[in-house]
Design an enzyme around this catalytic site. Structure first.
Site, PDB file in Angstrom:
ATOM      1  CG  ASN A 205      -0.169  -0.049   2.555  1.00 34.60           C
ATOM      2  OD1 ASN A 205       0.586   0.988   2.914  1.00 34.60           O
ATOM      3  ND2 ASN A 205      -0.138  -1.394   3.321  1.00 34.60           N
ATOM      4  CG  ASP A 274      -6.606  -5.247   6.013  1.00 34.11           C
ATOM      5  OD1 ASP A 274      -6.439  -5.193   7.366  1.00 34.11           O
ATOM      6  OD2 ASP A 274      -6.905  -3.830   5.709  1.00 34.11           O
ATOM      7  CE  LYS A 284       8.960 -12.401 -13.638  1.00 34.58           C
ATOM      8  NZ  LYS A 284       9.736 -11.702 -14.745  1.00 34.58           N
ATOM      9  CG  PHE A 317      -2.708   5.395  13.305  1.00 31.55           C
ATOM     10  CD1 PHE A 317      -2.015   5.344  14.275  1.00 31.55           C
ATOM     11  CD2 PHE A 317      -2.875   6.570  12.439  1.00 31.55           C
ATOM     12  CE1 PHE A 317      -1.181   6.324  14.707  1.00 31.55           C
ATOM     13  CE2 PHE A 317      -1.956   7.509  12.971  1.00 31.55           C
ATOM     14  CZ  PHE A 317      -1.141   7.493  13.959  1.00 31.55           C
ATOM     15  CE  LYS A 331     -11.139  -0.454  10.587  1.00 30.87           C
ATOM     16  NZ  LYS A 331     -10.258   0.352   9.683  1.00 30.87           N
ATOM     17  CE  LYS A 335      -8.626  -3.626  13.607  1.00 34.62           C
ATOM     18  NZ  LYS A 335      -7.350  -4.022  12.961  1.00 34.62           N
TER      19      LYS A 335
HETATM   20  O1  PMT Z   1       2.969   6.040   6.632  1.00 35.23           O
HETATM   21  P1  PMT Z   1       2.315   7.485   6.112  1.00 35.23           P
HETATM   22  O2  PMT Z   1       2.669   7.625   4.410  1.00 35.23           O
HETATM   23  O3  PMT Z   1       2.684   8.746   6.702  1.00 35.23           O
HETATM   24  O4  PMT Z   1       0.644   7.215   6.232  1.00 35.23           O
HETATM   25  C1  PMT Z   1       0.055   7.199   7.480  1.00 35.23           C
HETATM   26  C2  PMT Z   1      -1.183   6.183   7.563  1.00 35.23           C
HETATM   27  C3  PMT Z   1      -2.225   6.712   6.835  1.00 35.23           C
HETATM   28  C4  PMT Z   1      -0.507   4.646   6.826  1.00 35.23           C
HETATM   29  C5  PMT Z   1      -1.225   6.081   8.965  1.00 35.23           C
HETATM   30  O5  PMT Z   1      -1.587   7.139   9.464  1.00 35.23           O
HETATM   31  C6  PMT Z   1      -2.543   5.066   9.072  1.00 35.23           C
HETATM   32  O6  PMT Z   1      -3.675   5.462   9.319  1.00 35.23           O
HETATM   33  N1  PMT Z   1      -2.118   3.799   9.363  1.00 35.23           N
HETATM   34  C7  PMT Z   1      -3.136   2.746   9.587  1.00 35.23           C
HETATM   35  C8  PMT Z   1      -3.554   2.147   8.493  1.00 35.23           C
HETATM   36  C9  PMT Z   1      -4.220   0.864   8.538  1.00 35.23           C
HETATM   37  O7  PMT Z   1      -3.809  -0.060   8.210  1.00 35.23           O
HETATM   38  O8  PMT Z   1      -5.738   1.128   8.809  1.00 35.23           O
HETATM   39  P2  PMT Z   1      -6.624  -0.055   9.059  1.00 35.23           P
HETATM   40  O9  PMT Z   1      -7.821   0.751   9.568  1.00 35.23           O
HETATM   41  O10 PMT Z   1      -6.623  -1.239   8.052  1.00 35.23           O
HETATM   42  O11 PMT Z   1      -6.207  -0.800  10.517  1.00 35.23           O
HETATM   43  C10 PMT Z   1      -6.385  -0.480  11.765  1.00 35.23           C
HETATM   44  C11 PMT Z   1      -5.478  -0.871  12.720  1.00 35.23           C
HETATM   45  O12 PMT Z   1      -4.949  -2.337  13.012  1.00 35.23           O
HETATM   46  C12 PMT Z   1      -4.049  -0.184  12.617  1.00 35.23           C
HETATM   47  O13 PMT Z   1      -3.428   0.451  13.807  1.00 35.23           O
HETATM   48  C13 PMT Z   1      -3.314  -1.400  12.131  1.00 35.23           C
HETATM   49  O14 PMT Z   1      -1.974  -0.951  12.341  1.00 35.23           O
HETATM   50  C14 PMT Z   1      -3.871  -2.488  12.814  1.00 35.23           C
HETATM   51  N2  PMT Z   1      -3.762  -3.765  11.682  1.00 35.23           N
HETATM   52  C15 PMT Z   1      -4.396  -3.769  10.464  1.00 35.23           C
HETATM   53  C16 PMT Z   1      -4.186  -4.961  10.112  1.00 35.23           C
HETATM   54  C17 PMT Z   1      -3.532  -6.302  10.758  1.00 35.23           C
HETATM   55  N3  PMT Z   1      -3.474  -7.181  10.079  1.00 35.23           N
HETATM   56  N4  PMT Z   1      -2.942  -5.874  11.832  1.00 35.23           N
HETATM   57  C18 PMT Z   1      -2.796  -4.843  12.465  1.00 35.23           C
HETATM   58  O15 PMT Z   1      -2.389  -4.335  13.656  1.00 35.23           O
END
Ligand code: PMT
Length: 391
Positions: A205, A274, A284, A317, A331, A335
């Site tokens: 991403n 995700d 490959k 986040f 979330k 979570k």
């Molecule tokens: O890195 P930059 O370019 O500065 O951009 C910042 C950002 C947009 C990446 C950051 O600020 C941000 O929003 N990060 C979270 C992005 C995200 O994956 O969001 P989510 O809604 O999919 O996940 C929610 C939370 O679960 C996040 O804290 C993530 O780290 C966590 N997660 C998600 C999937 C997974 N398999 N394990 C996790 O722990």
């Protein structure tokens, strides 16, 4: 993070690096400081008082007797003094209490934090007499930044280049920042993960790591010990962080689970994928007209920590395209985080790979919108809320 309302005295001494002091003065001014430059006579061989006056938007001081008491009045209400570049000569004078020019007398009359950025030939820097002076000065609590290694003005290679302007500014900001995270250990995740389809292709991403790195830097500035676990990113990790590189979601999970235990807070700014390919091909994959990928869910690291009985303070986040915070709220509950930083990534000035961000802090019983600001400033808002809530 700014130097708003801070009075900074910038001492410039006779090194070829003095030409960089104009850029430093300008950047300190842009960060909100009122900058007052003191030049030694030797520094005028490398840069003019006029250049530094224009860059600092203030009068430049130099002669000890230009105004007989200004070595007292100038420093009385200053917040920080930064000497960049700092020659072996001025370090020797400071260390031995010699006050024979305007800068060295100001140093003795000043009671605040002092930052020095040494610049000289590497053999001078390694000279034991100089080292004794430097060690003696540092023993009084003076902060040193640099020198960096690299090619020197004399054509030789070694440690002696003045630190980069940004690193000096970071040190100045750190010197005036309240150490409200002293004694705390904080784990921060940053950047994207890569989920491999075959040895040369992956799903990822747009995360640059900027947000997570800004949090790590801010936490260090505020006195915390920091572990930064990052996916692939071009950014330089803060020198004082324990830096761990993780590539995939499962690699990031492993690293987090290995290090979270003795932390006071875990902040998950990483954009963890995700989904990951169900099977990674060991060679490959042949090109074809179409390709069907079978994806499976990655382990949710945030939820795994959130479910633990005994765990650190936990911040997640949520990257969302729009203003609706309801998914982020879900979330928070699902979570098990203490709060979620809702990130509207639909705006060009917020979210992925930009220097600014617009967030909303979502707690169980409170929602706090935070206006658009730099990621450095957002980092301080997040850490500020953590320091209020952490027990
Ligand atoms: O890195 P930059 O370019 O500065 O951009 C910042 C950002 C947009 C990446 C950051 O600020 C941000 O929003 N990060 C979270 C992005 C995200 O994956 O969001 P989510 O809604 O999919 O996940 C929610 C939370 O679960 C996040 O804290 C993530 O780290 C966590 N997660 C998600 C999937 C997974 N398999 N394990 C996790 O722990």
């Amino acid at each position: 993070m700014s130097l708003k309302n801070k009075k900074v005295i910038l001492g410039v001494t006779g090194s070829v690096a003095a030409y960089k002091s104009a850029g430093l003065a300008r950047r300190l001014t842009e960060a909100g400081a009122s900058v007052h430059v003191i030049m030694t006579d030797a520094s005028k061989n490398f840069i003019t008082p006029l250049s530094l006056s224009i860059a600092s938007q203030n009068k430049v001081y130099s002669g000890l007797f230009d105004d007989p008491i200004s070595h007292i009045t100038l420093t009385a209400d200053a917040d920080v003094m930064v000497i960049a570049p700092a020659t072996a000569n001025i370090i020797g004078k400071f260390a031995n209490g010699i006050a024979d020019d305007f800068l060295s007398t100001c140093f003795l009359s000043f009671r605040g934090r002092v930052v020095i950025a040494p610049a000289m030939n590497w053999r001078m820097y390694e000279n034991p007499v100089f080292k004794r002076n430097l060690d003696s000065l540092l023993s009084y609590g003076i902060m040193q930044i640099g020198p960096d290694k690299g090619s020197l003005a004399c054509g030789e290679e070694g440690a002696g280049r003045m630190a980069e302007v940004q690193d000096i500014i970071d040190a100045v900001i750190s010197s005036v920042t309240e150490k409200d995270l002293n004694g705390r250990k904080i784990l921060v995740t940053a950047g994207p993960t890569r989920e491999y389809i075959d040895p040369v292709r992956f799903i990822s991403n747009r995360s640059s790591g900027k947000m997570g790195f800004a949090i790590a830097k801010a936490a260090i500035r505020r006195g915390a010990e920091v572990i930064l676990i990052s996916g692939p990113s071009d950014l330089m990790p803060p020198p004082k962080a324990q830096f761990i590189r993780a590539e995939t979601a499962s690699g990031m999970r492993e690293a987090v689970l290995r290090h979270y235990m003795d932390c006071d807070a875990v902040i998950m700014a990483a954009a963890v994928a995700d989904f990951t390919p169900a099977d990674m091909s060991s060679s490959k994959v042949e090109k074809s007209e179409t390709m069907v990928l079978n994806l499976v869910k990655t382990p949710d690291i945030l939820a795994e920590i959130g479910a633990l009985k005994k765990r650190p303070f936990l911040v997640g986040f949520a990257a969302e395209t729009g203003q609706d915070t309801s998914r982020a709220r879900r979330k928070l509950i699902e979570k098990g985080a203490d709060f979620i930083v809702f990130n509207n990534v639909a705006s060009e000035l917020s979210g992925f790979d930009v220097d600014t961000n617009e967030i909303t802090i979502i707690e169980r019983d409170k929602i706090t919108p935070v206006p658009l600001m730099t990621k450095d400033a957002v980092a301080d808002v997040i850490l500020g809320r953590i320091t209020e809530l952490i027990t």
